[in-house]
Design an enzyme around this catalytic site. Sequence first.
Site, PDB file in Angstrom:
ATOM      1  N   ASP A   1       0.056   5.128  -1.304  1.00  0.00           N
ATOM      2  CA  ASP A   1      -0.903   4.825  -0.908  1.00  0.00           C
ATOM      3  C   ASP A   1      -2.515   6.054   0.004  1.00  0.00           C
ATOM      4  OD1 ASP A   1      -1.038   1.823  -1.515  1.00  0.00           O
ATOM      5  OD2 ASP A   1       0.153   1.349   0.868  1.00  0.00           O
TER       6      ASP A   1
ATOM      7  N   ASP B   1       1.109  -2.200  -7.500  1.00  0.00           N
ATOM      8  CA  ASP B   1      -0.175  -1.362  -7.081  1.00  0.00           C
ATOM      9  C   ASP B   1      -0.295  -0.184  -7.107  1.00  0.00           C
ATOM     10  OD1 ASP B   1       0.764  -3.719  -5.698  1.00  0.00           O
ATOM     11  OD2 ASP B   1       0.528  -3.651  -3.790  1.00  0.00           O
TER      12      ASP B   1
HETATM   13  N1  GLY Z   1      -0.980  -2.597  -1.323  1.00  0.00           N
HETATM   14  C1  GLY Z   1      -0.844  -3.804  -0.486  1.00  0.00           C
HETATM   15  C2  GLY Z   1      -1.981  -4.806  -1.226  1.00  0.00           C
HETATM   16  O1  GLY Z   1      -1.678  -4.976  -1.713  1.00  0.00           O
HETATM   17  O2  GLY Z   1      -1.616  -5.710  -0.474  1.00  0.00           O
END
Ligand code: GLY
Length: 394
Positions: free
Chosen positions: A116, A180
């Site tokens: 992330d 994601d």
């Molecule tokens: N990237 C984690 C979520 O969308 O919860």
Amino acid sequence: MKKSVLLFATILYAAVSACTQTVQPKSGFLEENIRFAVAQEKLQVEAIEKSGKVLNPRTVANGKVKYIRMEDWTSGFYPGTMWYLYELTGDTTWKTIAKKQTEAIDSVKFLTWHHDVGFMIQCSFGNGLRLGEENYREVVIQAAKSLSTRFRPVAGVFQSWNVDKGWQSERGWECPVIIDNMMNLELLFNATRLSGDSSFYKLAVSHADQTIKNHYRPDYSCYHVVDYSLTDGTVRNRHTAQGYAHETSWARGQAWGIYGFTVCYRETQDPKYLLQAQKAFEFVVHHKNFPADFVPYWDFDAPKIPNEPRDASAAAIMASTLYELSGYGNGAYYRGWADKITKSLASPAYRAKLGENGNFLLMHSVGSIPHGAEIDVPLNYADYYFLEALLRSK
Ligand code: GLY
């Protein structure tokens, strides 16, 4: 030291108060929402400044604002929200706060243990750089280098999560990639532009192509998690983590995919990415469970619809990206949808009252129902993409 923190807090408090007074009340939808956002975020800033620390708010838990450490995947959103307030109002007080919040997460550029870093650095430093902070250039490039350590050539993808600890270690995965992860590619495209090093771009394209191939069903809904073999790169599992079940469609994942492929189209001009974003959005609008107020249930196939929580964050992500999509053809159609979703989010059903909701802008988001975490709460990323949608609507 303490004295100088207090002095800074006092100056900032006075400046934020002054800046809210400089925003002229106007009657339009956009102006009214900006005015609300300024007033609500001013309260958030005041609460943070009173602590004498640079706190980073994520959500509300047990009636209190939950602040997070910089390693948290959401740590870029609050700094990014401050940049958007600066951009929306032109008031440099927000820039001062944005810089302080952004620079507080500087060491994220070295983070390599989850994927992330793209979200975290792009929303904070990436926005700051876009708005003129030239000295953030190296942070973006370093973050892309850190993210690149997670590329697995055998599968042609970035590994999202490590599998050596936490709940991820209990799922039997080798190389889990979540939808994601499409959101982390923007950092890589940005880094290539800034550094001239095309390797970031190439890795991003490889990941996007593998995601089209392996994450999507024929109806353009997506799996949340695709687990690849680190031996031969084949797909081992198609699972969910935050959706209702493996074969259902988690709403925020669908939104991340639409956004991510829209960015890929912007960066590469390859029409296959535009088509992917458009088709993934068509899945949403034609789904029988897409509600009349356009804010999705947390999973399109959640079993107790209509008695299931909504996810305002998914709606905000979609609204923002639909404004961008409207620039790539069929503009009235996508802009129409973006306006409808944004207006719904700005209605009293989803937009908080001043001074409530932990001083977050939007109510009714969902973090992860299968983990029993953050159900029907405000989330900093819902607010970030809501402001981004407002900005793009201009
Ligand atoms: N990237 C984690 C979520 O969308 O919860």
